[in-house]
Design an enzyme around this catalytic site. Structure first.
Site, PDB file in Angstrom:
ATOM      1  N   ARG A 191     -47.858  85.732  14.398  1.00 53.67           N
ATOM      2  CA  ARG A 191     -49.132  86.465  14.033  1.00 53.67           C
ATOM      3  C   ARG A 191     -49.832  85.858  12.993  1.00 53.67           C
ATOM      4  NH1 ARG A 191     -45.700  91.028  16.187  1.00 53.67           N
ATOM      5  NH2 ARG A 191     -46.812  91.599  18.101  1.00 53.67           N
TER       6      ARG A 191
ATOM      7  N   HIS B 287     -38.653  79.058  15.161  1.00 57.12           N
ATOM      8  CA  HIS B 287     -38.259  79.179  16.215  1.00 57.12           C
ATOM      9  C   HIS B 287     -37.486  77.767  16.445  1.00 57.12           C
ATOM     10  CE1 HIS B 287     -41.570  81.605  17.328  1.00 57.12           C
ATOM     11  NE2 HIS B 287     -40.710  82.344  17.851  1.00 57.12           N
TER      12      HIS B 287
END
Ligand code: PAF
Length: 273
Positions: free
Chosen positions: A184, A34
């Site tokens: 995840r 990100h």
């Protein structure tokens, strides 16, 4: 950094700005992947907006919506340190009403591979991204290539709806041992973390075969499946950038994809060739 929790708060800030807006939509649990998107947005735009919203409509019943990692404090810090101007942090009631129009993913690209494993997932993704684009009205929006099918569908939606936004694809960021970064990954225990390396190892094998001149998709997929054993493999695929299946790799227009479960965690990865 301004934190806007409602559309009107966000609009009030954006209405005072002039210049390009780079937008990074996320579901939080921010990692270096990100940050790479945010840095690219920072470099090429006057303003950077990040959204953090765990979108319920893209989770299927029984998926990990309730246990999806929530890292509010750390995420806010990361945004602040990365030079984000505005963080949009709405709740579900802000984003969805009781009776909603929704965007449906196209059959051809939306209901194969990820779309077949998670039917309806892309309808939810496109619906929320459409909402976010309408709220933020970005000049450019940044998405990772790791979610290759999502990226292709969002690009198609922007084209089909004549949306005035440039979609910028960004390379997948990996750990030093090859594991693709994903929110995840926090679900993996030590043994599973090691097993998860089979995904990038299989893709590395595919790259090696292609570099050695073997372009036959079936042979590449078979070699990858051998490496992925004994993981619970959902698919291994060789497609072009339009997500049409390829019998042979076409250099410059191929994506090799894999989805597999490691323990109870579903991971995806891919390699663009
Ligand atoms: O890739 C994601 O994190 C999500 O699918 C997105 C694009 C933020 C939409 O909820």
């Amino acid at each position: 950094m301004i934190i806007a929790r409602s559309v009107s708060e966000l609009r009030a800030v954006l209405d005072t700005t002039k210049g390009s807006v780079g937008f990074v939509p996320t579901m939080g649990a921010l990692h270096i992947g990100h940050r790479t998107l945010i840095e690219a947005a920072r470099k090429n735009n006057e303003y950077v907006v990040v959204s953090i919203f765990i979108n319920p409509t893209q989770f299927l019943p029984g998926e990990d919506l309730s246990k999806y990692p929530r890292r509010e404090e750390a995420d806010f810090k990361i945004c602040e340190l990365s030079g984000v101007d505005i963080l949009f942090y709405p709740d579900t009631d802000m984003m969805y009403g009781k009776d909603e129009v929704s965007i449906l993913a196209p059959d051809v690209r939306g209901y194969i591979l990820e779309g077949a494993s998670r039917p309806g997932h892309f309808d939810g993704v496109l619906t929320v991204v459409m909402k976010l684009f309408n709220i933020v009205r970005p000049t450019r929006a940044y998405f990772g290539k790791k979610d290759a099918q999502q990226l292709a569908l969002i690009t198609q939606m922007a084209e089909n709806f004549f949306m005035n936004v440039e979609i910028i694809p960004m390379d997948t960021v990996r750990e030093s041992d090859g594991l693709a970064l994903s929110s995840r990954n926090v679900y993996l225990n030590t043994v599973e973390r090691q097993e998860a390396l089979k995904l990038s190892a299989a893709l590395k094998k595919a790259t090696k075969m292609v570099m050695q001149g073997n372009l036959v998709s079936e042979e590449i997929k078979r070699a990858m499946e051998e490496i992925l054993t004994p993981l619970d493999v959902e698919y291994v695929a060789v497609v072009n950038r339009r997500f049409e299946s390829l019998a042979q790799v076409v250099i410059g227009d191929t994506i090799v994809l894999v989805a597999a479960r490691v323990g109870t965690t579903r991971l995806i990865d891919n390699m663009w060739m």
